[in-house]
Design an enzyme around this catalytic site. Sequence first.
Site, mmCIF file in Angstrom:
data_model
loop_
_atom_site.group_PDB
_atom_site.id
_atom_site.type_symbol
_atom_site.label_atom_id
_atom_site.label_comp_id
_atom_site.label_asym_id
_atom_site.label_seq_id
_atom_site.Cartn_x
_atom_site.Cartn_y
_atom_site.Cartn_z
ATOM 1 C CG ASP A 43 2.593 0.419 7.889
ATOM 2 O OD1 ASP A 43 2.385 -0.238 6.861
ATOM 3 O OD2 ASP A 43 1.751 0.566 8.785
ATOM 4 C CG ASP A 100 -2.965 3.695 2.437
ATOM 5 O OD1 ASP A 100 -2.283 2.708 2.087
ATOM 6 O OD2 ASP A 100 -3.970 3.596 3.164
ATOM 7 C CD GLU A 115 1.040 -3.999 6.024
ATOM 8 O OE1 GLU A 115 1.565 -3.423 6.998
ATOM 9 O OE2 GLU A 115 0.302 -3.422 5.217
ATOM 10 C CG HIS A 174 -0.347 0.004 2.540
ATOM 11 N ND1 HIS A 174 -0.009 1.157 3.213
ATOM 12 C CD2 HIS A 174 0.006 -1.003 3.370
ATOM 13 C CE1 HIS A 174 0.503 0.852 4.391
ATOM 14 N NE2 HIS A 174 0.533 -0.461 4.515
ATOM 15 C CG HIS A 207 0.504 3.288 12.331
ATOM 16 N ND1 HIS A 207 -0.827 2.911 12.331
ATOM 17 C CD2 HIS A 207 1.018 2.776 11.199
ATOM 18 C CE1 HIS A 207 -1.081 2.189 11.250
ATOM 19 N NE2 HIS A 207 0.025 2.092 10.546
ATOM 20 C CD GLU A 235 -2.949 -1.921 5.484
ATOM 21 O OE1 GLU A 235 -3.046 -2.954 6.163
ATOM 22 O OE2 GLU A 235 -2.536 -0.849 5.965
ATOM 23 C CD GLU A 236 -1.598 2.184 7.403
ATOM 24 O OE1 GLU A 236 -2.323 1.760 8.323
ATOM 25 O OE2 GLU A 236 -0.389 1.915 7.306
HETATM 26 ZN ZN LIG Z 1 0.942 -1.289 6.423
#
Ligand SMILES: [Zn+2]
Length: 434
Positions: free
Chosen positions: A136, A105, A199, A103, A390, A170-171
Amino acid sequence: MNGFSSNTCYELVSEALEDIEALHEEFQGVEEDEHASHRVVDIARQLVAFKSITPDDVGCQLWLAQELRTLGFSIKHLPVRDVSNLIASIGNNSDARFAFLGHTDVVPAGSTQDWQFNPFKLTEHNGCLFARGIVDMKGAIAAFFCAIEALVTDFGIPEKELWLLLTSDEEGEAEHGTKRITQFLKQQRITFDFTLVGEPSSEAQVADTLKVGRRGALSFTINLHGKSGHVAYPQKATNAIHLAQNIMQALLSVDWPKHCDNFDSTTLQFTHVNSGDFVDNIIPSQCQLNFNIRYTPAYNEYELVQLVRETIEKHTLNYALTTNNSCKPYYCVNNDEIPSPSLAIVCDEINSQCHFTPKLSTAGGTSDGRFIAEISTSVLELGLVNKTIHQIDEHTTTSDLIQLQQLYYGIYKRLLYPTLHVHSTAQDELLQLR
Ligand SMILES: [Zn+2]
Protein backbone atom coordinates in the site's frame (compact mmCIF):
# COMPACT_ATOMS: atom_id res chain seq x y z
CA MET A 1 -3.85 26.71 -9.35
CA ASN A 2 -4.07 29.61 -6.92
CA GLY A 3 -1.01 30.04 -4.78
CA PHE A 4 1.38 27.93 -6.86
CA SER A 5 3.84 30.05 -8.72
CA SER A 6 6.17 28.03 -10.89
CA ASN A 7 9.10 29.73 -9.12
CA THR A 8 8.03 28.42 -5.77
CA CYS A 9 7.67 24.96 -7.22
CA TYR A 10 11.10 25.16 -8.82
CA GLU A 11 12.82 26.34 -5.66
CA LEU A 12 11.19 23.67 -3.56
CA VAL A 13 12.21 21.04 -6.06
CA SER A 14 15.84 22.18 -6.32
CA GLU A 15 16.26 22.38 -2.57
CA ALA A 16 14.70 19.03 -2.02
CA LEU A 17 16.73 17.35 -4.76
CA GLU A 18 19.92 18.15 -2.87
CA ASP A 19 18.49 16.42 0.16
CA ILE A 20 17.32 13.25 -1.53
CA GLU A 21 20.55 11.36 -1.01
CA ALA A 22 20.63 12.33 2.64
CA LEU A 23 17.03 11.24 3.21
CA HIS A 24 17.26 7.99 1.32
CA GLU A 25 17.87 4.96 3.54
CA GLU A 26 20.97 3.02 2.63
CA PHE A 27 19.99 -0.12 0.81
CA GLN A 28 23.11 -2.19 0.76
CA GLY A 29 23.41 -5.86 1.52
CA VAL A 30 20.51 -6.91 -0.69
CA GLU A 31 19.75 -10.59 -0.34
CA GLU A 32 20.58 -12.50 -3.48
CA ASP A 33 17.97 -14.67 -5.10
CA GLU A 34 16.33 -15.27 -8.44
CA HIS A 35 14.39 -11.98 -8.43
CA ALA A 36 17.07 -9.77 -6.90
CA SER A 37 17.95 -8.31 -10.25
CA HIS A 38 14.36 -7.93 -11.43
CA ARG A 39 13.73 -4.32 -12.41
CA VAL A 40 10.39 -3.98 -10.61
CA VAL A 41 11.93 -5.26 -7.37
CA ASP A 42 14.80 -2.80 -7.73
CA ILE A 43 12.44 0.15 -8.24
CA ALA A 44 10.26 -0.97 -5.31
CA ARG A 45 13.43 -1.21 -3.19
CA GLN A 46 14.30 2.39 -4.03
CA LEU A 47 10.78 3.61 -3.24
CA VAL A 48 10.40 1.89 0.15
CA ALA A 49 13.80 3.21 1.24
CA PHE A 50 12.19 6.67 1.50
CA LYS A 51 10.56 6.90 4.95
CA SER A 52 7.62 8.78 3.47
CA ILE A 53 5.31 8.58 6.46
CA THR A 54 2.17 10.53 5.66
CA PRO A 55 2.27 13.35 4.63
CA ASP A 56 6.05 13.91 4.63
CA ASP A 57 7.32 12.70 1.23
CA VAL A 58 11.06 13.06 2.08
CA GLY A 59 11.99 13.21 -1.62
CA CYS A 60 10.30 10.04 -2.84
CA GLN A 61 8.34 11.83 -5.61
CA LEU A 62 11.39 13.89 -6.55
CA TRP A 63 13.39 10.73 -7.08
CA LEU A 64 10.60 9.19 -9.14
CA ALA A 65 10.21 12.40 -11.16
CA GLN A 66 13.86 12.16 -12.20
CA GLU A 67 13.29 8.61 -13.44
CA LEU A 68 10.07 9.62 -15.24
CA ARG A 69 11.82 12.52 -16.94
CA THR A 70 14.32 10.15 -18.51
CA LEU A 71 11.37 8.22 -19.99
CA GLY A 72 10.07 11.44 -21.58
CA PHE A 73 7.42 12.48 -19.02
CA SER A 74 6.71 16.17 -18.39
CA ILE A 75 6.68 16.86 -14.67
CA LYS A 76 4.71 19.27 -12.50
CA HIS A 77 5.15 19.35 -8.74
CA LEU A 78 2.12 20.68 -6.91
CA PRO A 79 3.07 21.06 -3.24
CA VAL A 80 0.25 22.17 -0.92
CA ARG A 81 1.35 22.99 2.65
CA ASP A 82 3.18 19.91 3.93
CA VAL A 83 1.85 17.65 1.17
CA SER A 84 3.76 16.70 -2.00
CA ASN A 85 1.83 16.08 -5.20
CA LEU A 86 3.24 15.01 -8.54
CA ILE A 87 1.59 15.30 -11.93
CA ALA A 88 3.49 13.65 -14.79
CA SER A 89 2.33 13.14 -18.35
CA ILE A 90 3.58 11.62 -21.58
CA GLY A 91 2.16 11.38 -25.11
CA ASN A 92 0.49 14.23 -26.92
CA ASN A 93 -2.64 12.95 -28.53
CA SER A 94 -5.35 14.24 -26.22
CA ASP A 95 -8.25 12.58 -28.05
CA ALA A 96 -7.88 9.88 -25.40
CA ARG A 97 -6.39 10.37 -21.96
CA PHE A 98 -5.64 7.74 -19.37
CA ALA A 99 -4.34 8.07 -15.82
CA PHE A 100 -2.74 6.11 -13.04
CA LEU A 101 -3.47 7.37 -9.54
CA GLY A 102 -1.39 6.51 -6.52
CA HIS A 103 0.18 7.68 -3.29
CA THR A 104 3.76 7.66 -2.07
CA ASP A 105 2.88 8.11 1.61
CA VAL A 106 2.74 5.16 3.99
CA VAL A 107 1.32 4.67 7.47
CA PRO A 108 3.87 4.59 10.33
CA ALA A 109 5.71 1.28 10.77
CA GLY A 110 4.62 0.92 14.41
CA SER A 111 7.12 -0.68 16.75
CA THR A 112 9.96 -1.59 14.41
CA GLN A 113 11.31 -4.25 16.81
CA ASP A 114 8.14 -6.26 16.11
CA TRP A 115 9.05 -6.46 12.41
CA GLN A 116 11.04 -9.44 11.16
CA PHE A 117 13.09 -7.04 9.03
CA ASN A 118 13.82 -3.31 8.79
CA PRO A 119 10.49 -1.87 7.48
CA PHE A 120 12.29 0.71 5.33
CA LYS A 121 14.65 -1.69 3.62
CA LEU A 122 13.05 -4.07 1.15
CA THR A 123 13.82 -7.62 2.26
CA GLU A 124 13.20 -10.63 0.08
CA HIS A 125 12.54 -13.77 2.11
CA ASN A 126 10.95 -17.07 1.07
CA GLY A 127 9.55 -15.60 -2.14
CA CYS A 128 8.04 -12.60 -0.36
CA LEU A 129 9.01 -8.93 -0.23
CA PHE A 130 8.72 -7.26 3.18
CA ALA A 131 8.58 -3.49 3.77
CA ARG A 132 6.22 -0.77 4.97
CA GLY A 133 4.29 0.39 1.92
CA ILE A 134 5.35 -2.42 -0.42
CA VAL A 135 1.65 -3.34 -0.83
CA ASP A 136 0.00 0.00 0.00
CA MET A 137 1.17 1.11 -2.47
CA LYS A 138 4.76 1.56 -3.54
CA GLY A 139 4.83 -1.90 -5.11
CA ALA A 140 2.04 -0.85 -7.49
CA ILE A 141 3.89 2.39 -8.32
CA ALA A 142 7.02 0.36 -9.12
CA ALA A 143 4.91 -2.02 -11.25
CA PHE A 144 3.36 0.92 -13.11
CA PHE A 145 6.72 2.61 -13.66
CA CYS A 146 8.38 -0.55 -14.99
CA ALA A 147 5.39 -1.36 -17.21
CA ILE A 148 5.54 2.08 -18.83
CA GLU A 149 9.31 2.01 -19.07
CA ALA A 150 9.06 -1.31 -20.95
CA LEU A 151 6.28 0.01 -23.21
CA VAL A 152 8.24 3.14 -24.13
CA THR A 153 11.31 0.98 -24.81
CA ASP A 154 9.31 -1.47 -26.91
CA PHE A 155 7.00 0.91 -28.82
CA GLY A 156 8.16 4.50 -28.27
CA ILE A 157 6.12 7.46 -27.02
CA PRO A 158 2.47 6.43 -26.45
CA GLU A 159 -0.10 7.11 -29.18
CA LYS A 160 -2.47 8.43 -26.49
CA GLU A 161 -1.89 10.56 -23.39
CA LEU A 162 -0.89 8.95 -20.12
CA TRP A 163 -0.89 10.82 -16.81
CA LEU A 164 0.59 9.73 -13.51
CA LEU A 165 -0.92 11.42 -10.44
CA LEU A 166 0.73 10.89 -7.06
CA THR A 167 0.14 12.40 -3.65
CA SER A 168 1.73 12.05 -0.21
CA ASP A 169 -1.63 12.66 1.50
CA GLU A 170 -3.76 9.55 1.00
CA GLU A 171 -3.21 7.86 4.34
CA GLY A 172 -3.72 11.09 6.30
CA GLU A 173 -6.26 13.89 6.02
CA ALA A 174 -6.56 13.62 2.22
CA GLU A 175 -7.32 17.37 2.15
CA HIS A 176 -4.32 18.60 0.15
CA GLY A 177 -3.64 15.58 -2.00
CA THR A 178 -5.70 14.05 -4.80
CA LYS A 179 -8.49 16.51 -4.02
CA ARG A 180 -6.15 19.41 -4.93
CA ILE A 181 -4.71 17.57 -7.93
CA THR A 182 -8.28 17.12 -9.18
CA GLN A 183 -9.10 20.81 -8.63
CA PHE A 184 -5.95 21.78 -10.53
CA LEU A 185 -6.70 19.48 -13.47
CA LYS A 186 -10.32 20.66 -13.54
CA GLN A 187 -9.10 24.24 -13.93
CA GLN A 188 -6.90 23.09 -16.81
CA ARG A 189 -9.94 21.31 -18.33
CA ILE A 190 -8.13 17.98 -18.20
CA THR A 191 -10.41 14.95 -18.03
CA PHE A 192 -9.68 11.23 -18.32
CA ASP A 193 -11.36 8.41 -20.17
CA PHE A 194 -10.13 5.99 -17.56
CA THR A 195 -8.13 6.05 -14.33
CA LEU A 196 -6.50 3.00 -12.83
CA VAL A 197 -5.84 3.30 -9.09
CA GLY A 198 -3.00 1.19 -7.68
CA GLU A 199 -4.74 0.53 -4.33
CA PRO A 200 -4.38 -3.05 -3.08
CA SER A 201 -7.69 -4.44 -4.35
CA SER A 202 -6.77 -8.13 -4.43
CA GLU A 203 -7.78 -10.65 -1.77
CA ALA A 204 -5.85 -13.93 -2.14
CA GLN A 205 -3.87 -13.51 -5.36
CA VAL A 206 -3.17 -10.54 -7.54
CA ALA A 207 -6.09 -9.43 -9.76
CA ASP A 208 -8.63 -11.84 -8.20
CA THR A 209 -10.67 -8.77 -7.20
CA LEU A 210 -11.19 -5.40 -8.86
CA LYS A 211 -12.72 -2.44 -7.09
CA VAL A 212 -15.11 -1.07 -9.69
CA GLY A 213 -16.87 1.57 -7.65
CA ARG A 214 -17.51 3.00 -4.22
CA ARG A 215 -20.60 4.20 -2.41
CA GLY A 216 -21.04 7.92 -2.07
CA ALA A 217 -21.08 9.68 1.30
CA LEU A 218 -22.88 12.77 2.54
CA SER A 219 -22.87 14.28 6.04
CA PHE A 220 -25.87 16.18 7.39
CA THR A 221 -26.29 18.63 10.27
CA ILE A 222 -29.84 19.46 11.38
CA ASN A 223 -30.52 22.16 13.96
CA LEU A 224 -33.97 21.73 15.48
CA HIS A 225 -35.58 24.68 17.19
CA GLY A 226 -38.10 24.13 19.99
CA LYS A 227 -39.13 26.35 22.90
CA SER A 228 -37.49 26.24 26.32
CA GLY A 229 -39.48 26.06 29.53
CA HIS A 230 -39.64 24.64 33.04
CA VAL A 231 -39.81 20.84 33.20
CA ALA A 232 -42.85 21.18 35.47
CA TYR A 233 -44.81 22.99 32.71
CA PRO A 234 -44.18 21.01 29.50
CA GLN A 235 -47.43 22.30 27.96
CA LYS A 236 -45.79 25.74 27.71
CA ALA A 237 -42.65 24.49 25.93
CA THR A 238 -41.54 22.46 22.88
CA ASN A 239 -38.88 19.98 23.87
CA ALA A 240 -36.21 19.92 21.11
CA ILE A 241 -34.89 16.54 22.33
CA HIS A 242 -38.33 14.96 21.99
CA LEU A 243 -38.63 16.45 18.52
CA ALA A 244 -35.17 15.10 17.66
CA GLN A 245 -36.15 11.64 18.90
CA ASN A 246 -39.16 11.56 16.55
CA ILE A 247 -37.09 12.72 13.61
CA MET A 248 -34.31 10.23 14.35
CA GLN A 249 -36.89 7.46 14.48
CA ALA A 250 -38.39 8.56 11.18
CA LEU A 251 -35.00 8.78 9.43
CA LEU A 252 -33.95 5.38 10.77
CA SER A 253 -37.18 3.90 9.39
CA VAL A 254 -36.39 4.89 5.81
CA ASP A 255 -35.75 1.58 4.02
CA TRP A 256 -33.87 2.90 0.94
CA PRO A 257 -35.81 0.91 -1.66
CA LYS A 258 -33.52 1.65 -4.60
CA HIS A 259 -30.71 -0.89 -4.92
CA CYS A 260 -27.69 -1.22 -7.15
CA ASP A 261 -26.04 -4.52 -8.12
CA ASN A 262 -22.55 -5.06 -6.66
CA PHE A 263 -23.17 -2.45 -3.95
CA ASP A 264 -24.00 -2.71 -0.26
CA SER A 265 -27.32 -0.95 0.33
CA THR A 266 -27.67 2.68 1.28
CA THR A 267 -27.31 3.24 5.04
CA LEU A 268 -27.79 6.10 7.49
CA GLN A 269 -25.86 6.39 10.76
CA PHE A 270 -26.24 9.06 13.43
CA THR A 271 -22.88 10.34 14.61
CA HIS A 272 -23.71 13.05 17.18
CA VAL A 273 -26.60 14.49 19.18
CA ASN A 274 -26.20 17.77 21.07
CA SER A 275 -28.85 19.68 23.01
CA GLY A 276 -26.46 22.21 24.57
CA ASP A 277 -25.66 22.69 28.25
CA PHE A 278 -27.45 20.49 30.73
CA VAL A 279 -29.68 22.10 33.33
CA ASP A 280 -31.77 19.73 35.43
CA ASN A 281 -35.05 21.66 35.34
CA ILE A 282 -35.00 23.22 31.87
CA ILE A 283 -36.64 21.85 28.73
CA PRO A 284 -34.07 22.37 25.94
CA SER A 285 -34.99 24.64 23.05
CA GLN A 286 -32.29 23.43 20.61
CA CYS A 287 -31.04 20.09 19.45
CA GLN A 288 -28.43 19.39 16.82
CA LEU A 289 -28.31 16.06 14.99
CA ASN A 290 -25.41 14.84 12.86
CA PHE A 291 -25.57 11.84 10.60
CA ASN A 292 -23.92 10.38 7.54
CA ILE A 293 -25.50 8.60 4.59
CA ARG A 294 -23.48 6.10 2.54
CA TYR A 295 -25.33 5.69 -0.71
CA THR A 296 -25.28 3.67 -3.92
CA PRO A 297 -25.31 5.18 -7.43
CA ALA A 298 -29.09 4.49 -7.41
CA TYR A 299 -29.41 7.75 -5.44
CA ASN A 300 -28.04 11.23 -5.94
CA GLU A 301 -27.29 14.03 -3.52
CA TYR A 302 -30.35 16.11 -4.46
CA GLU A 303 -32.70 13.17 -3.87
CA LEU A 304 -31.15 12.46 -0.47
CA VAL A 305 -31.52 16.05 0.70
CA GLN A 306 -35.14 16.12 -0.51
CA LEU A 307 -35.92 12.87 1.27
CA VAL A 308 -34.38 14.09 4.53
CA ARG A 309 -36.26 17.41 4.30
CA GLU A 310 -39.60 15.70 3.67
CA THR A 311 -39.02 13.41 6.64
CA ILE A 312 -38.18 16.32 8.97
CA GLU A 313 -41.09 18.42 7.74
CA LYS A 314 -43.59 15.79 8.82
CA HIS A 315 -42.55 16.80 12.36
CA THR A 316 -41.46 20.44 12.23
CA LEU A 317 -40.80 23.33 9.88
CA ASN A 318 -38.61 25.08 12.44
CA TYR A 319 -35.19 23.72 11.52
CA ALA A 320 -32.01 24.42 9.57
CA LEU A 321 -30.22 21.83 7.48
CA THR A 322 -26.70 21.84 6.08
CA THR A 323 -24.67 19.17 4.28
CA ASN A 324 -20.92 18.69 3.97
CA ASN A 325 -18.17 16.19 3.08
CA SER A 326 -19.95 15.40 -0.13
CA CYS A 327 -18.42 12.47 -1.93
CA LYS A 328 -20.26 11.19 -4.99
CA PRO A 329 -20.48 7.47 -5.71
CA TYR A 330 -18.80 6.04 -8.77
CA TYR A 331 -19.20 2.86 -10.72
CA CYS A 332 -17.54 1.45 -13.87
CA VAL A 333 -20.81 0.00 -15.06
CA ASN A 334 -23.47 2.11 -16.73
CA ASN A 335 -27.20 2.25 -15.96
CA ASP A 336 -27.92 -0.68 -18.25
CA GLU A 337 -25.39 -2.79 -16.32
CA ILE A 338 -22.93 -2.63 -19.23
CA PRO A 339 -19.28 -2.41 -18.13
CA SER A 340 -17.25 0.56 -19.31
CA PRO A 341 -14.89 -0.21 -22.25
CA SER A 342 -11.89 0.14 -19.93
CA LEU A 343 -13.31 -2.37 -17.43
CA ALA A 344 -13.81 -4.79 -20.32
CA ILE A 345 -10.17 -4.30 -21.37
CA VAL A 346 -8.89 -4.87 -17.82
CA CYS A 347 -10.99 -8.03 -17.35
CA ASP A 348 -9.92 -9.32 -20.74
CA GLU A 349 -6.22 -8.76 -19.96
CA ILE A 350 -6.57 -10.52 -16.58
CA ASN A 351 -8.34 -13.37 -18.31
CA SER A 352 -5.67 -13.86 -20.92
CA GLN A 353 -2.72 -13.56 -18.50
CA CYS A 354 -4.09 -15.21 -15.35
CA HIS A 355 -6.83 -17.45 -16.81
CA PHE A 356 -9.55 -16.39 -14.40
CA THR A 357 -12.25 -13.74 -14.25
CA PRO A 358 -11.82 -11.18 -11.47
CA LYS A 359 -14.52 -10.58 -8.89
CA LEU A 360 -16.01 -7.09 -9.17
CA SER A 361 -16.32 -5.40 -5.79
CA THR A 362 -17.42 -2.06 -4.40
CA ALA A 363 -16.87 -2.90 -0.71
CA GLY A 364 -14.71 -1.02 1.74
CA GLY A 365 -14.20 2.56 2.78
CA THR A 366 -13.38 5.47 0.53
CA SER A 367 -10.23 5.77 -1.56
CA ASP A 368 -8.80 8.69 -3.50
CA GLY A 369 -10.67 7.28 -6.49
CA ARG A 370 -13.63 9.33 -5.16
CA PHE A 371 -11.86 12.60 -6.04
CA ILE A 372 -10.60 11.63 -9.47
CA ALA A 373 -14.03 10.19 -10.35
CA GLU A 374 -15.15 13.82 -10.78
CA ILE A 375 -12.93 14.15 -13.87
CA SER A 376 -12.61 10.56 -15.03
CA THR A 377 -15.29 8.68 -16.97
CA SER A 378 -14.39 5.45 -15.24
CA VAL A 379 -12.23 4.60 -12.25
CA LEU A 380 -11.03 1.15 -11.31
CA GLU A 381 -8.70 -0.17 -8.61
CA LEU A 382 -6.26 -2.97 -9.35
CA GLY A 383 -3.38 -3.62 -7.00
CA LEU A 384 -1.65 -6.19 -4.79
CA VAL A 385 -3.18 -8.46 -2.12
CA ASN A 386 -4.40 -6.34 0.78
CA LYS A 387 -4.05 -8.99 3.54
CA THR A 388 -1.12 -7.31 5.35
CA ILE A 389 -1.62 -3.61 4.60
CA HIS A 390 -1.04 -1.24 7.54
CA GLN A 391 0.25 -4.23 9.57
CA ILE A 392 3.58 -5.27 11.05
CA ASP A 393 5.48 -7.32 8.40
CA GLU A 394 3.52 -5.90 5.44
CA HIS A 395 4.48 -8.05 2.45
CA THR A 396 3.64 -9.26 -1.05
CA THR A 397 4.88 -12.26 -2.93
CA THR A 398 7.55 -11.38 -5.47
CA SER A 399 5.62 -13.24 -8.15
CA ASP A 400 2.48 -11.12 -7.47
CA LEU A 401 4.51 -7.94 -7.91
CA ILE A 402 5.92 -9.18 -11.22
CA GLN A 403 2.44 -10.30 -12.31
CA LEU A 404 1.02 -6.86 -11.48
CA GLN A 405 3.68 -5.24 -13.65
CA GLN A 406 2.80 -7.58 -16.53
CA LEU A 407 -0.90 -6.80 -16.14
CA TYR A 408 -0.26 -3.04 -16.14
CA TYR A 409 1.93 -3.56 -19.21
CA GLY A 410 -0.83 -5.42 -21.04
CA ILE A 411 -3.59 -3.00 -20.01
CA TYR A 412 -1.69 0.18 -20.91
CA LYS A 413 -0.42 -1.38 -24.12
CA ARG A 414 -4.03 -1.80 -25.26
CA LEU A 415 -5.01 1.68 -24.10
CA LEU A 416 -1.98 3.65 -25.24
CA TYR A 417 -1.02 1.85 -28.46
CA PRO A 418 -4.41 0.90 -29.95
CA THR A 419 -3.01 0.45 -33.46
CA LEU A 420 -0.62 -2.23 -32.16
CA HIS A 421 -3.15 -4.39 -30.45
CA VAL A 422 -3.78 -7.59 -32.32
CA HIS A 423 -6.12 -10.13 -30.77
CA SER A 424 -4.12 -13.32 -30.57
CA THR A 425 -5.58 -15.76 -28.10
CA ALA A 426 -8.71 -17.80 -28.69
CA GLN A 427 -10.27 -15.97 -25.75
CA ASP A 428 -9.71 -12.63 -27.46
CA GLU A 429 -11.23 -13.86 -30.68
CA LEU A 430 -14.26 -15.06 -28.78
CA LEU A 431 -14.67 -11.64 -27.19
CA GLN A 432 -14.39 -9.92 -30.54
CA LEU A 433 -17.12 -12.10 -31.98
CA ARG A 434 -19.61 -11.30 -29.24
ZN1 LIG B 1 -3.35 2.99 -0.22
